[in-house]
Design an enzyme around this catalytic site. Structure first.
Site, PDB file in Angstrom:
ATOM      1  N   GLU A 181       0.790  -1.245   0.000  1.00 29.75           N
ATOM      2  CA  GLU A 181       0.000   0.000   0.000  1.00 29.75           C
ATOM      3  C   GLU A 181       0.818   1.290   0.000  1.00 29.75           C
ATOM      4  O   GLU A 181       0.387   2.296   0.564  1.00 29.75           O
ATOM      5  CB  GLU A 181      -0.977   0.007   1.191  1.00 29.75           C
ATOM      6  CG  GLU A 181      -1.963  -1.141   1.153  1.00 29.75           C
ATOM      7  CD  GLU A 181      -2.986  -1.103   2.286  1.00 29.75           C
ATOM      8  OE1 GLU A 181      -2.866  -0.246   3.180  1.00 29.75           O
ATOM      9  OE2 GLU A 181      -3.905  -1.939   2.271  1.00 29.75           O
ATOM     10  N   ASN A 216       2.281  -5.099  -3.168  1.00 31.43           N
ATOM     11  CA  ASN A 216       0.861  -5.365  -2.932  1.00 31.43           C
ATOM     12  C   ASN A 216       0.095  -4.057  -2.732  1.00 31.43           C
ATOM     13  O   ASN A 216       0.599  -3.130  -2.088  1.00 31.43           O
ATOM     14  CB  ASN A 216       0.743  -6.214  -1.647  1.00 31.43           C
ATOM     15  CG  ASN A 216      -0.592  -6.903  -1.506  1.00 31.43           C
ATOM     16  OD1 ASN A 216      -1.070  -7.527  -2.449  1.00 31.43           O
ATOM     17  ND2 ASN A 216      -1.198  -6.801  -0.336  1.00 31.43           N
ATOM     18  N   HIS A 252     -10.403  -6.448  -2.474  1.00 30.32           N
ATOM     19  CA  HIS A 252     -11.517  -6.399  -1.516  1.00 30.32           C
ATOM     20  C   HIS A 252     -12.719  -5.759  -2.220  1.00 30.32           C
ATOM     21  O   HIS A 252     -12.717  -4.566  -2.486  1.00 30.32           O
ATOM     22  CB  HIS A 252     -11.134  -5.573  -0.285  1.00 30.32           C
ATOM     23  CG  HIS A 252     -10.042  -6.197   0.525  1.00 30.32           C
ATOM     24  ND1 HIS A 252     -10.233  -7.347   1.255  1.00 30.32           N
ATOM     25  CD2 HIS A 252      -8.743  -5.854   0.704  1.00 30.32           C
ATOM     26  CE1 HIS A 252      -9.106  -7.681   1.867  1.00 30.32           C
ATOM     27  NE2 HIS A 252      -8.184  -6.795   1.543  1.00 30.32           N
ATOM     28  N   GLU A 282      -5.963 -10.909  -1.548  1.00 30.85           N
ATOM     29  CA  GLU A 282      -6.855 -10.735  -0.379  1.00 30.85           C
ATOM     30  C   GLU A 282      -8.325 -10.726  -0.790  1.00 30.85           C
ATOM     31  O   GLU A 282      -9.139  -9.997  -0.209  1.00 30.85           O
ATOM     32  CB  GLU A 282      -6.512  -9.425   0.351  1.00 30.85           C
ATOM     33  CG  GLU A 282      -5.055  -9.314   0.763  1.00 30.85           C
ATOM     34  CD  GLU A 282      -4.719  -8.038   1.534  1.00 30.85           C
ATOM     35  OE1 GLU A 282      -5.629  -7.365   2.032  1.00 30.85           O
ATOM     36  OE2 GLU A 282      -3.520  -7.719   1.624  1.00 30.85           O
ATOM     37  N   ASP A 284     -12.070 -10.808  -1.167  1.00 31.52           N
ATOM     38  CA  ASP A 284     -13.320 -11.107  -0.459  1.00 31.52           C
ATOM     39  C   ASP A 284     -14.411 -10.261  -1.103  1.00 31.52           C
ATOM     40  O   ASP A 284     -14.127  -9.335  -1.856  1.00 31.52           O
ATOM     41  CB  ASP A 284     -13.248 -10.925   1.067  1.00 31.52           C
ATOM     42  CG  ASP A 284     -12.686  -9.602   1.541  1.00 31.52           C
ATOM     43  OD1 ASP A 284     -12.705  -8.620   0.768  1.00 31.52           O
ATOM     44  OD2 ASP A 284     -12.237  -9.529   2.705  1.00 31.52           O
TER      45      ASP A 284
HETATM   46  C1  XIL Z   1      -6.225  -6.556   8.202  1.00 35.20           C
HETATM   47  C2  XIL Z   1      -6.605  -7.711   9.109  1.00 35.20           C
HETATM   48  O1  XIL Z   1      -7.495  -8.559   8.421  1.00 35.20           O
HETATM   49  C3  XIL Z   1      -7.244  -7.182  10.365  1.00 35.20           C
HETATM   50  O2  XIL Z   1      -7.501  -8.241  11.279  1.00 35.20           O
HETATM   51  C4  XIL Z   1      -6.327  -6.145  11.018  1.00 35.20           C
HETATM   52  O3  XIL Z   1      -6.980  -5.572  12.114  1.00 35.20           O
HETATM   53  C5  XIL Z   1      -5.938  -5.071  10.043  1.00 35.20           C
HETATM   54  O4  XIL Z   1      -5.377  -5.656   8.872  1.00 35.20           O
HETATM   55  N1  XIL Z   1      -5.169  -4.877   3.528  1.00 35.20           N
HETATM   56  C6  XIL Z   1      -4.103  -5.625   3.953  1.00 35.20           C
HETATM   57  C7  XIL Z   1      -4.254  -6.558   5.104  1.00 35.20           C
HETATM   58  O5  XIL Z   1      -3.063  -5.614   3.296  1.00 35.20           O
HETATM   59  O6  XIL Z   1      -3.043  -6.752   5.800  1.00 35.20           O
HETATM   60  C8  XIL Z   1      -5.337  -6.064   6.036  1.00 35.20           C
HETATM   61  O7  XIL Z   1      -5.545  -7.043   7.076  1.00 35.20           O
HETATM   62  C9  XIL Z   1      -6.610  -5.830   5.273  1.00 35.20           C
HETATM   63  C10 XIL Z   1      -6.411  -4.754   4.234  1.00 35.20           C
END
Ligand code: XIL
Length: 371
Positions: A181, A216, A252, A282, A284
């Site tokens: 990020e 990422n 996401h 990631e 979802d």
């Molecule tokens: C999130 C976790 O799922 C949570 O449990 C934590 O509180 C915060 O981080 N992008 C990312 C992940 O790269 O590492 C994040 O994970 C979600 C968003």
């Protein structure tokens, strides 16, 4: 019941309608890539004799999930995890706040437990994120603006962590998320480090030249999400210097921002044209949910199923897409209910029943014969 099965069959069987011509792109592949850093044909089918699961349906693409460390070792969580997936990443215990909780003190225990689980169940792992503004430990605040100190903290951290895993558990972590990020959340206090992102990748390359390194981010998945061009420019420069092997698309999504699959494919191909692999890191798909566990509108799980199916099918139809990871697998352990009014984002419900999302993934894998 009948209706449920009909829906599941439709989702699974209409699999690749959009992506029937799977090899349509003329991607230029990286001719100079280190073969060790490229995904090998999947060596991790289900090791249990007669074992099924998503992992038994794939040949070249890893199917993975983020793992919630506190429930690792409890069932049914662990049994489902081991049966379905051949790649894992720690949801939180691989982050800097957990790994270096106070200055110079490294705590690998929780992530090591996941590595051991992966070894027993013949899985591979992603490691990291190594550098992420969202996981900078509190003790670092006092070094705000201290360029030399922050540089040394960062390079020591990357080297120490990567070499812990390459020496103690060789071959398990096959890809490291070096920076997360940078173009969205920024770099936090690490922004004071000159040329921070490039230095992080240089350090990681030197720490273990045999593993894949990836950048990422989110908003880089589709052409309209706003971050594609920034990420493209960043990774193109890193790739040119030989410091990068892949780009992670966090992915996401939900009913509010469902992407067009043609745009996802274009993005994946544009990174492929640079000689980079793509990992969905990631995925979802959140649904409106007052209690975070079940959708307000039961029909939403059907829409959700089509997105799981089509996103994985897009990955399978794009030769440089090598890993497909969801951010958890059961609605019982998901970060999404942290967003008030949202939930039910994963392929298993909170009681570990398979949702249409699961059958969508299964259908996409069957249709592509696992590529
Ligand atoms: C999130 C976790 O799922 C949570 O449990 C934590 O509180 C915060 O981080 N992008 C990312 C992940 O790269 O590492 C994040 O994970 C979600 C968003």
């Amino acid at each position: 019941m009948k209706m449920k099965h009909l829906v599941i069959t439709l989702i699974a069987s209409s699999g690749l309608m959009l992506f029937g011509c799977s090899e349509q792109s003329g991607l230029s592949r990286s001719p100079t890539a280190n073969p060790i850093r490229k995904a090998t044909p999947n060596p991790s089918p289900n090791p249990t004799p007669g074992g099924q699961g998503l992992r038994s349906l794939t040949k070249n693409v890893y199917i993975g999930t983020a793992v919630a460390a506190p429930v690792l070792g409890t069932d049914p969580y662990s049994a489902v995890l081991a049966n379905e997936y051949n790649m894992v990443i720690a949801e939180n215990v691989g982050k800097m706040g957990a790994v270096e909780p106070s200055e110079g003190v490294f705590d690998f225990k929780a992530q090591d437990a996941l590595v051991s689980f992966a070894i027993v169940h013949k899985m591979k792992m992603q490691g990291g994120p190594l550098i992420w503004a969202g996981s900078i430990p509190g003790w670092m605040k006092k070094y705000q603006g201290d360029t030399a100190k922050l540089t040394s903290i960062m390079t020591t951290y990357i080297t120490t962590v990567m070499q812990h895993y390459s020496t103690r558990f060789p071959g398990v972590i096959i890809a490291w998320e070096v920076v997360n990020e940078a173009t969205t959340s920024g770099l936090g206090v690490f922004a004071a480090v000159p040329n921070c992102v490039e230095l992080a990748f240089q350090t990681a390359r030197a720490a273990d030249p045999s593993v894949a390194l990836f950048y990422n981010d989110y908003g880089d998945e589709s052409q309209t999400a706003g971050n594609t061009t920034k990420v493209y420019n960043l990774v193109a420069a890193l790739k040119q210097k030989g410091l990068l092997d892949a780009v992670g698309l966090q992915s996401h999504f939900g009913t509010h921002n469902a992407p067009k699959m043609s745009a996802i494919k274009t993005t994946m191909e544009s990174f492929g044209a640079l000689g980079l692999d793509v990992y969905v890191t990631e995925f979802d798909f959140r649904l409106p949910s007052a209690n975070g566990l079940t959708p307000d509108n039961p029909n939403d799980v059907i829409t959700q199923g089509t997105y799981y199916r089509d996103y994985l099918a897009t990955c399978m139809a794009t030769p440089n897409c090598k890993q497909f990871i969801t951010w958890g697998f059961t609605d019982a352990h998901s970060w999404i209910p942290g967003f008030r009014g949202w939930g039910a984002a994963l392929p298993f419900d909170a009681d570990y029943n398979k949702k249409p999302a699961y059958y969508g993934m299964q259908g996409a894998l069957v249709r592509t014969a696992g590529r």
